[in-house]
Design a protein around this motif. Structure first.
Motif, PDB file in Angstrom:
ATOM      1  N   PRO A   1      28.781  52.845  -7.103  1.00  0.00           N
ATOM      2  CA  PRO A   1      29.809  53.861  -6.828  1.00  0.00           C
ATOM      3  C   PRO A   1      31.168  53.472  -7.390  1.00  0.00           C
ATOM      4  O   PRO A   1      31.443  52.297  -7.658  1.00  0.00           O
ATOM      5  N   LEU A   2      31.996  54.504  -7.568  1.00  0.00           N
ATOM      6  CA  LEU A   2      33.377  54.259  -7.970  1.00  0.00           C
ATOM      7  C   LEU A   2      34.217  53.925  -6.756  1.00  0.00           C
ATOM      8  O   LEU A   2      33.906  54.329  -5.631  1.00  0.00           O
TER       9      LEU A   2
ATOM     10  N   GLU B   1      36.815  63.715  -9.284  1.00  0.00           N
ATOM     11  CA  GLU B   1      37.843  64.609  -8.752  1.00  0.00           C
ATOM     12  C   GLU B   1      37.799  64.657  -7.224  1.00  0.00           C
ATOM     13  O   GLU B   1      38.842  64.621  -6.550  1.00  0.00           O
ATOM     14  N   LEU B   2      36.595  64.730  -6.659  1.00  0.00           N
ATOM     15  CA  LEU B   2      36.449  64.787  -5.204  1.00  0.00           C
ATOM     16  C   LEU B   2      36.834  63.461  -4.559  1.00  0.00           C
ATOM     17  O   LEU B   2      37.349  63.436  -3.429  1.00  0.00           O
ATOM     18  N   LEU B   3      36.598  62.359  -5.246  1.00  0.00           N
ATOM     19  CA  LEU B   3      37.053  61.068  -4.733  1.00  0.00           C
ATOM     20  C   LEU B   3      38.577  61.031  -4.639  1.00  0.00           C
ATOM     21  O   LEU B   3      39.150  60.448  -3.699  1.00  0.00           O
ATOM     22  N   GLN B   4      39.241  61.664  -5.614  1.00  0.00           N
ATOM     23  CA  GLN B   4      40.700  61.709  -5.587  1.00  0.00           C
ATOM     24  C   GLN B   4      41.220  62.569  -4.437  1.00  0.00           C
ATOM     25  O   GLN B   4      42.376  62.440  -4.032  1.00  0.00           O
TER      26      GLN B   4
ATOM     27  N   ARG C   1      32.522  58.354  -0.625  1.00  0.00           N
ATOM     28  CA  ARG C   1      31.658  58.321  -1.801  1.00  0.00           C
ATOM     29  C   ARG C   1      30.441  59.215  -1.625  1.00  0.00           C
ATOM     30  O   ARG C   1      30.060  59.967  -2.526  1.00  0.00           O
ATOM     31  N   GLN C   2      29.780  59.127  -0.473  1.00  0.00           N
ATOM     32  CA  GLN C   2      28.587  59.929  -0.232  1.00  0.00           C
ATOM     33  C   GLN C   2      28.929  61.413  -0.204  1.00  0.00           C
ATOM     34  O   GLN C   2      28.236  62.232  -0.794  1.00  0.00           O
ATOM     35  N   GLN C   3      30.027  61.751   0.504  1.00  0.00           N
ATOM     36  CA  GLN C   3      30.438  63.156   0.583  1.00  0.00           C
ATOM     37  C   GLN C   3      30.802  63.681  -0.808  1.00  0.00           C
ATOM     38  O   GLN C   3      30.443  64.807  -1.170  1.00  0.00           O
TER      39      GLN C   3
END
Length: 876
Positions: free
Chosen positions: A432-433, A357-360, A365-367
């Protein structure tokens, strides 16, 4: 204060992740090394204890009563029961003698073999056991039948028998040792069987002595004490296999005899075999469903594989802990893997979905990873504490099986939390995604669906309240099925046979035992017990001392003098002479014709008419056949009518040598089952009613224990085990609920929020319990195990949603969030891992799968629809 605790927890997790994620490969290597060590230790130190008698505390009074009984009379504890059904007592005797020899030769897997009512003792003293009147009638018949016996002892053939019958139906009416009408009917059945090509055997014992005599029953039993290895998952496997191999050979050698296996050992073995088979068949199906559920929920094969990897790591470490802390798994704690997957996957799903969700939201990635841990970490940590508290509440209960499960699963929850917060972020760092394209949404439904609980909050609250009140009303009718037989596959031989025997007053395997310290106490207790409405009989060793022995021995002595030497060597049937036998059959038919013509209204007319019809058909067939076929039919008829006669006569011969029976003359293998070396007497109580009915079982146990509180054996074990388990779960669930409430109050510092978090748990518990009444799927020894799982998932869902609802301004709707999706797919994943159980032939597993499906669906509905509706009221 609550906010401060959350912030401190989040800050700690961020610092931890920042340090750990600098060296993800090293971290994973250390975890994998720990998993390897755990696996190695598990292989060498984790055993399996499948002894069902140990799943409840040995300190319970009924367990101690059972232990005293087994200590005094260990002979038939953990025994197999072989049930032999034959057409005649003679066939049954031959079968048990054959099986006795075969079983006794199997020294490796069989400790002992015992056949009630059989052996040299009963062959010699059997005539002392019928009532005095019955023995007098038998002696009179045999005395009158001297010519009949004498004729056949000189010429034991079909021709001779027909000649005797020919004379018997003439006006001279020669005396026979049996009533002529039943004998004529038996002969007709034998003729009919020859015409139809079917086997038939006339029982001369039943004809002479009577079909109702217990010693002449055509159903006999063999008790086998097998070698058991409780370190194996199936402790009786080798013994059952050896016994069944012998039985299979006996079925080929004795095709007219039915041989079946049952008893507690076989029932439990077949149950484990059914469960194992069902698990093997369903495992692949379940794995595919779990993989699909995770793939759909996480929308990434990579996240799915990472989640499954984390689950395997946690399972390996938890198994190592079980080996170290307890050293074995019992038949209950072996289910910890299922519970671990159900709850452990929940933490990984929540973290992975929040990360996605945060990637969206276009975080790096790290954050995204650090922020996901910061936001999800406190809630899954709280979930771990509350869920583990629920499992730990089972530790002090008397239900040892679940107590050990509580230790393993409770610690396993913290292991899962630790792995989720360490190995999972490390794997996401290494694999990672890809960042999601801008504007990507995981929404599956239109906007109104996500806002439904808030827009219709009032309607949902009233609906929930109404359903809860109705559920509480139904919950008062919920019951616990105490009979483990009802959980097993009814189509298996052992279960079908056991249930059939329960309907019998004489052969029910569900008896009770009372121990007495002396003869007077044993006889007095037996006398009192026989007066009870639910008791058919109360048996002591003194029931094997025949009554009226002096009078019976006098009759036997007189009979021996009358019979003389005629029975010293009763011959087997002679070879059939075809011509002579055909001629005698025709003469017998003519004698029947004369009788029917001279005395058309006699007592024999009806049977003679039916016999004549079949006899004419037989003669017609015989005249049309060639010599070998004709001889075969006549040999079959002679075999059907005369094969058992020598056995009957020889048994009578042995019985004519009887003497007085005392405790000292009783055979040791019988005496040791009724009178111990320490002078303890056994009183065995048989039920009058069918104990397949739970009400009859309760009545039987309760009535007997009013007179003898220390009565024991299977009915008490079933009843008291059920009571102990229900009490243990009530105690544990109250303790778990109290612990969860305390933890939530300490962390939330808000009574309303605490109640809201508990809402899905309480509603699910009430409605799931009510469903057992509606669907007639009562709680039982199997499905009650899912309650800790539903407890954990119910409180976890409430915690996740309430944590997300703290900042409603950030979310258009809580149901759109990864948190809600995590609750749904966590429940679906658990459901997929176990749904196949609902379709297994094992009724216990089927009931578990059914109840689990209902509970998980209710958990999702109560968490995602009812909770937001009530929470909206608090936010207003």
């Amino acid at each position: 204060m609550k906010k401060k605790v959350t912030e401190v927890c989040s800050h700690f997790l961020i610092q931890l992740e920042n340090r750990l994620l600098r060296y993800p490969k090293t971290l994973l290597l250390l975890i994998l090394l720990a998993c390897g060590v755990s696996l190695y230790y598990t292989i060498g130190h984790l055993g399996i204890d499948t002894n069902t008698s140990k799943i409840l505390s040995e300190e319970l009074p009924f367990q101690q009563d059972r232990e005293r009984f087994i200590e005094a009379f260990p002979q038939d504890d953990q025994a197999m029961l072989v049930v032999v059904d034959a057409q005649t007592p003679e066939q049954a005797t031959r079968a048990i003698n054959y099986l006795d020899t075969q079983f006794s030769n199997e020294k490796q897997q069989i400790e002992s073999v015992y056949i009630p009512g059989a052996g040299e003792f009963f062959d010699r003293y059997g005539l002392l056991y019928p009532d005095l009147d019955e023995l007098e009638d038998l002696a009179a018949k045999l005395a009158e039948a001297q010519p009949f016996i004498g004729t056949l002892s000189g010429d034991n053939s079909l021709k001779s028998l027909l000649s005797i019958l020919e004379q018997a139906i003439t006006k001279d009416e020669r005396e026979l040792p049996v009533d002529l009408n039943p004998l004529l009917d038996k002969i007709r059945l034998a003729v009919r069987a020859v015409l139809d090509g079917k086997p038939y055997r006339l029982s001369w014992q039943q004809m002479m002595i009577g079909e109702d005599q217990e010693l002449l029953s055509s159903q006999r039993f063999i008790l086998i004490k097998p070698q058991l290895d409780f370190n194996e998952l199936m402790p009786a496997a080798k013994s059952v296999e050896a016994v069944r191999a012998i039985v299979e050979e006996a079925r080929h050698a004795l095709p007219d005899v039915q041989i079946r296996l049952t008893g507690e050992v076989v029932l439990e073995h077949d149950e484990l075999a059914t469960v194992t088979y069902s698990a093997e068949i369903a495992s692949l199906f379940s794995f595919v469903l779990v993989f699909l559920a995770l793939s759909i929920g996480l929308r990434s094969i990579r996240l799915t594989l990472i989640t499954l990897s984390v689950l395997v790591m946690g399972l390996l470490l938890t198994t190592g802990f079980a080996a170290l802390a307890i050293g074995h798994l019992n038949i209950i704690s072996i289910a910890f893997a299922v519970l671990y997957i159900g709850i452990g996957v929940d933490y990984a799903i929540q973290l992975c979905l929040r990360y996605r969700e945060l990637l969206q939201m276009q975080l790096s990635r790290q954050q995204a990873l650090i922020e996901a841990v910061r936001k999800v970490g406190p809630s899954i940590a709280l979930c771990a504490i509350t869920t583990a508290a629920g499992f730990f509440a089972f530790i002090p209960t008397a239900y040892t099986g679940v107590s050990e499960l509580g230790i393993i699963a409770g610690v396993g929850i913290f292991i899962s939390l630790l792995i989720t917060l360490t190995a999972l972020p490390a794997l996401l760092t290494l694999f990672p995604l890809k960042p999601a394209p801008p504007g990507t949404s995981d929404s599956l439904f239109p906007d109104w669906a996500y806002r439904f609980p808030m827009r219709h909050a009032t309607l949902l609250r009233w609906t929930a309240a109404t359903l809860t009140l109705a559920g509480l009303a139904l919950l008062t009718q919920a019951r616990f099925d105490i009979n483990p037989i009802n959980l097993r596959d009814p189509d298996t031989e052992s279960v079908a046979t056991f249930k059939e025997l329960l309907t019998s007053k004489d052969a029910s395997p569900m008896t009770l035992t009372v121990l007495a310290n002396n003869k007077h106490q044993a006889l007095d207790m037996a006398q009192k017990l026989t007066r009870l409405n639910s008791v058919e009989n109360a048996i002591t060793i003194y029931d094997y001392i025949p009554a009226d022995q002096d009078a019976k021995l006098a009759i036997i002595e007189d009979l021996a003098l009358v019979m003389g030497l005629q029975l010293t060597a009763f011959p087997a049937p002679q070879q059939v002479n075809v011509e002579d036998t055909m001629a005698e059959l025709e003469q017998f038919r003519q004698a029947i014709d004369r009788h029917l013509a001279d005395e058309p209204g006699s007592e024999l007319s009806a049977n003679l008419s039916r016999l004549r019809e079949d006899l004419v058909s037989l003669l017609t067939v015989l005249r049309s056949e060639a010599g070998p076929e004709k001889k075969a039919r006549l040999e079959q008829l002679q075999f059907s009518l005369l094969d058992t006669l020598p056995d009957t006569m020889n048994t009578l011969l042995e019985g004519l040598d009887a003497g007085p029976v005392t405790l000292e003359t009783l055979p040791p293998d019988l005496t040791e089952r009724w009178l111990s070396d320490d002078g303890v007497y056994r009183v065995m109580i048989t039920p009058r009613k069918d104990l397949n009915d739970e009400n009859n079982l309760r009545e039987f146990v309760n009535e007997v224990r009013q007179l003898a509180p220390d009565a024991t054996d299977l009915p008490v074990i079933y009843l008291e085990s059920g009571n102990a388990i229900v009490q243990a779960f009530q105690q544990a669930l109250i303790g778990a609920l109290a612990a969860i409430v305390l933890v939530l109050l300490l962390t939330q510092r808000n009574i309303k929020n605490t109640l809201l978090i508990l809402l899905p748990l309480l509603m699910t518990a009430i409605l799931t319990g009510a469903s057992t009444v509606i669907m007639d799927n009562p709680f039982n020894f199997a499905n009650i195990i899912i309650i800790p799982l539903l407890f954990g998932l119910g409180v976890d869902g409430g915690i996740y949603i309430m944590y997300r609802l703290r900042n409603p301004a950030e979310e258009a709707s809580v149901l759109r969030t990864s948190t809600a999706r995590g609750v749904v797919f966590s429940g679906l994943t658990t459901l997929c891992s176990l749904v196949s159980m609902a379709f297994t032939p094992h009724l216990g597993l089927a009931s578990m799968g059914q109840l689990l499906a209902i509970g998980l669906i209710l958990t999702i509905v109560c968490t995602l629809i009812i909770l937001p509706a009530f929470a909206n009221r608090v936010q207003d």
